[in-house]
Scaffold this active site. Structure first.
Site, PDB file in Angstrom:
ATOM      1  N   SER A   1     -14.159 -26.253  -1.593  1.00 14.82           N
ATOM      2  CA  SER A   1     -13.661 -25.987  -2.950  1.00 14.82           C
ATOM      3  C   SER A   1     -14.768 -25.255  -3.687  1.00 14.82           C
ATOM      4  CB  SER A   1     -13.239 -27.274  -3.657  1.00 14.82           C
ATOM      5  OG  SER A   1     -14.342 -28.034  -4.068  1.00 14.82           O
TER       6      SER A   1
ATOM      7  N   GLU B   1     -12.925 -36.198  -5.699  1.00 16.67           N
ATOM      8  CA  GLU B   1     -13.933 -37.195  -5.331  1.00 16.67           C
ATOM      9  C   GLU B   1     -13.962 -38.372  -6.291  1.00 16.67           C
ATOM     10  OE1 GLU B   1     -17.724 -35.135  -4.869  1.00 16.67           O
ATOM     11  OE2 GLU B   1     -16.680 -33.418  -3.997  1.00 16.67           O
TER      12      GLU B   1
ATOM     13  N   GLU C   1     -15.429 -35.770   3.449  1.00 11.25           N
ATOM     14  CA  GLU C   1     -16.748 -36.282   3.079  1.00 11.25           C
ATOM     15  C   GLU C   1     -16.924 -37.748   3.453  1.00 11.25           C
ATOM     16  OE1 GLU C   1     -17.667 -35.119  -0.963  1.00 11.25           O
ATOM     17  OE2 GLU C   1     -17.831 -33.016  -0.358  1.00 11.25           O
TER      18      GLU C   1
ATOM     19  N   ASP D   1     -15.389 -36.435  -9.391  1.00 13.08           N
ATOM     20  CA  ASP D   1     -15.361 -34.970  -9.337  1.00 13.08           C
ATOM     21  C   ASP D   1     -13.908 -34.558  -9.129  1.00 13.08           C
ATOM     22  OD1 ASP D   1     -15.526 -32.281  -9.030  1.00 13.08           O
ATOM     23  OD2 ASP D   1     -16.800 -32.300  -7.247  1.00 13.08           O
TER      24      ASP D   1
ATOM     25  N   GLU E   1     -17.532 -34.635 -13.089  1.00 15.28           N
ATOM     26  CA  GLU E   1     -17.927 -33.283 -12.679  1.00 15.28           C
ATOM     27  C   GLU E   1     -16.686 -32.400 -12.650  1.00 15.28           C
ATOM     28  OE1 GLU E   1     -19.997 -33.393  -8.913  1.00 15.28           O
ATOM     29  OE2 GLU E   1     -19.169 -31.453  -8.340  1.00 15.28           O
TER      30      GLU E   1
ATOM     31  N   ASP F   1     -20.178 -27.695 -11.930  1.00 13.86           N
ATOM     32  CA  ASP F   1     -20.396 -27.290 -10.533  1.00 13.86           C
ATOM     33  C   ASP F   1     -19.841 -25.882 -10.318  1.00 13.86           C
ATOM     34  OD1 ASP F   1     -20.436 -26.969  -7.779  1.00 13.86           O
ATOM     35  OD2 ASP F   1     -18.966 -28.523  -7.353  1.00 13.86           O
TER      36      ASP F   1
ATOM     37  N   LYS G   1     -26.669 -27.118  -5.611  1.00 11.39           N
ATOM     38  CA  LYS G   1     -26.385 -26.906  -4.183  1.00 11.39           C
ATOM     39  C   LYS G   1     -27.117 -25.659  -3.707  1.00 11.39           C
ATOM     40  CE  LYS G   1     -21.506 -28.413  -4.419  1.00 11.39           C
ATOM     41  NZ  LYS G   1     -20.173 -27.899  -4.821  1.00 11.39           N
TER      42      LYS G   1
ATOM     43  N   HIS H   1     -24.663 -32.296  -1.457  1.00 11.06           N
ATOM     44  CA  HIS H   1     -24.272 -31.780  -0.138  1.00 11.06           C
ATOM     45  C   HIS H   1     -23.083 -30.838  -0.309  1.00 11.06           C
ATOM     46  CE1 HIS H   1     -20.795 -34.837   0.381  1.00 11.06           C
ATOM     47  NE2 HIS H   1     -20.946 -34.483  -0.866  1.00 11.06           N
TER      48      HIS H   1
ATOM     49  N   LYS I   1     -25.619 -36.700  -4.568  1.00  8.63           N
ATOM     50  CA  LYS I   1     -24.335 -37.072  -3.961  1.00  8.63           C
ATOM     51  C   LYS I   1     -24.282 -36.467  -2.566  1.00  8.63           C
ATOM     52  CE  LYS I   1     -20.927 -33.560  -5.395  1.00  8.63           C
ATOM     53  NZ  LYS I   1     -19.555 -33.334  -5.870  1.00  8.63           N
TER      54      LYS I   1
HETATM   55  P1  PGA Z   1     -17.283 -28.334  -1.560  1.00  8.49           P
HETATM   56  O1  PGA Z   1     -17.064 -29.543  -2.566  1.00  8.49           O
HETATM   57  O2  PGA Z   1     -18.536 -28.551  -0.808  1.00  8.49           O
HETATM   58  O3  PGA Z   1     -16.046 -28.358  -0.727  1.00  8.49           O
HETATM   59  O4  PGA Z   1     -17.342 -27.084  -2.422  1.00  8.49           O
HETATM   60  C1  PGA Z   1     -18.111 -30.223  -3.190  1.00  8.49           C
HETATM   61  C2  PGA Z   1     -17.932 -30.268  -4.688  1.00  8.49           C
HETATM   62  O5  PGA Z   1     -16.968 -29.721  -5.254  1.00  8.49           O
HETATM   63  O6  PGA Z   1     -18.780 -30.852  -5.353  1.00  8.49           O
HETATM   64 ZN    ZN Z   2     -17.793 -30.377  -7.357  1.00  7.33          ZN
END
Ligand code: PGA
Ligand code: ZN
Length: 425
Positions: free
Chosen positions: A39, A162, A203, A241, A283, A310, A335, A363, A386
């Site tokens: 995502s 999440e 996850e 999230d 988030e 994010d 990230k 992650h 996280k």
């Molecule tokens: P993604 O999701 O690693 O699939 O982008 C993680 C997030 O949205 O925090």
């Molecule tokens: Zn996110």
């Protein structure tokens, strides 16, 4: 001087190809493997994939691996690098695009991570102690465990991506990990007892056929209590999230468990959830381009809970600074592969600090057993990480690394500095 750079195609936790990169310096070598999101924010640095449909449905990374072994190897070994910042800047210049699409963000971030490991190794210090931002003291982060998966990570009809548990009252890293694992076990028992599937999402969290986020929150509360912890500031709190970009409709509304919501409706639904449940962090509560919605959410809840950007910030220092100016969020997700180099990642952390924004290291949903982000979280002293469920090898690799650092260095402080009891529930 670096003497060689190698790369090969390996698999990530979803069984999709990714890169393994090894930097060689005389008799020493350092390897990093690259994560990948599902995502993703639209402005993330771009991974390079082969597009050859006859291999891995087009997702192969042979081209990116080849680039590491040729163009990037030539650059790395051409001179000695006084700092990682110099190397990262040279890679960005060599790529020459805005989105790192020519060499590939996956190739560049792999080299940057492997080189960071080598710099630490050459100084004979642990990676965390080399990854510092300004004069901030290293600190073991509070882990946020993603125990219920939905959205793009599970495809069950649960729109929020999440549901994380945050052991806010744990005094040590070991207590925090234990709390996460005990609640996870209690949740499995509860789901089984109620006839839900105990299958897992990307996850490592459970992926039951629950559609209303409030129903998922009730399950979490029950699991926390079943595991013997108080829900709330004296025990375990909840972090969400929703990844709202994923359930935003072309007309700008949000489709949540089958009901259309305006941005204001969605913000009010969050306000109610924060009243009813011990939620301390949300988030991506709104979509990445819903600026007015984000501002409304921040005005409503920004002084009570953590609001993490994010998809909108994509670990980009300039975007975080702009967000701060516009009163969007009060924290940023961090990230490595979203921005593309270790140096720019550290810049994003620094920018957060300058604007009083909290930072949560993260992650990706597609992971490897590389535990780089555990060291990144400790070194930057950001206080939060996280890394998915307290289960599955690629997720526990990060938590286990934290446990090992904590055991080796009992003097390191633990936990987020962003929490206050007043802000939860
Ligand atoms: P993604 O999701 O690693 O699939 O982008 C993680 C997030 O949205 O925090
Ligand atoms: Zn996110």
């Amino acid at each position: 001087r670096f003497t060689d750079l190698r790369a090969c195609e390996i698999l990530d936790s979803r069984g999709r190809p990714t890169l393994s990169v090894t930097a060689v310096h005389g008799s020493r070598s350092a390897t990093a493997t690259v994560p990948s999101g599902a995502s993703t924010g639209r402005s993330e640095a771009r991974e390079r994939r082969d597009g050859d449909e006859s291999r891995y449905g087009g997702a192969g990374v042979l081209g990116a691996a080849d680039t590491v072994r040729t163009e990037l190897r030539e650059l790395l070994c051409s001179r000695s690098w006084p700092s990682l910042a110099d190397l990262d800047a040279a890679m960005i210049a060599l790529d020459g695009t805005d989105d790192r699409g020519r060499l590939g963000a996956n190739a560049i971030v792999g080299v940057s991570m492997a080189a960071a490991r080598m710099f630490a190794e050459l100084q004979e210090v642990p990676l965390w102690s080399w990854l510092r931002v300004g004069d901030v003291e290293p600190r073991l982060p509070m882990p946020c465990f993603n125990v219920l998966n939905g959205g793009a990570h599970a495809h069950t009809g649960l729109d929020f991506q999440e549901f994380m548990i945050a052991p806010v009252a744990a005094a040590t890293m070991a207590d925090a990990v234990r709390a996460g694992a005990e609640v996870y076990a209690a949740l499995r028992g509860l789901l089984a007892e109620r006839g839900h599937s105990v299958g897992l999402g990307d996850e490592g969290g459970f992926a039951p056929e629950v559609t209303r986020p409030e129903d998922a929150l009730h399950l979490l509360l029950r699991a926390i209590e079943d595991a013997g912890y108080p829900a709330g500031p004296d025990g375990i709190a909840i972090a969400l999230d929703p990844a709202a970009s994923q359930f935003r409709q072309p007309d700008g509304s949000y489709l949540l468990n089958g009901h259309r919501h305006s941005s204001t409706d969605l913000v009010q639904r969050y306000v109610q959830m924060v009243r009813d449940f011990p939620i301390w962090s949300i988030e991506d509560g709104l979509a990445e381009d819903d600026l007015s919605g984000w501002r409304e959410l921040t005005a409503e809840l920004g002084d009570r809970i953590q609001l993490v950007g994010d998809d909108n910030f994509v670990t980009n220092a300039a975007r975080i600074a702009r967000g701060a100016k516009l009163n969007v969020a009060n924290a940023a997700l961090i990230k490595l592969n979203q921005i593309g180099t270790v140096t720019e990642t550290l810049d994003a952390v620094e920018t957060c600090r300058q604007h009083g924004y909290a930072q949560m290291i993260s992650h990706r949903s597609g992971e490897t057993t590389d535990d780089f982000i555990a060291d990144l979280a400790v070194g930057t002293g950001c206080g939060q990480l996280k890394a998915g469920a307290p289960a599955r090898g690629e997720r526990v690799a990060k938590y286990n690394r934290l446990l090992e650092i904590a055991a080796a260095r009992p003097e390191l402080p633990y936990g987020t500095t962003e929490l206050s009891a007043a802000r939860i529930g």
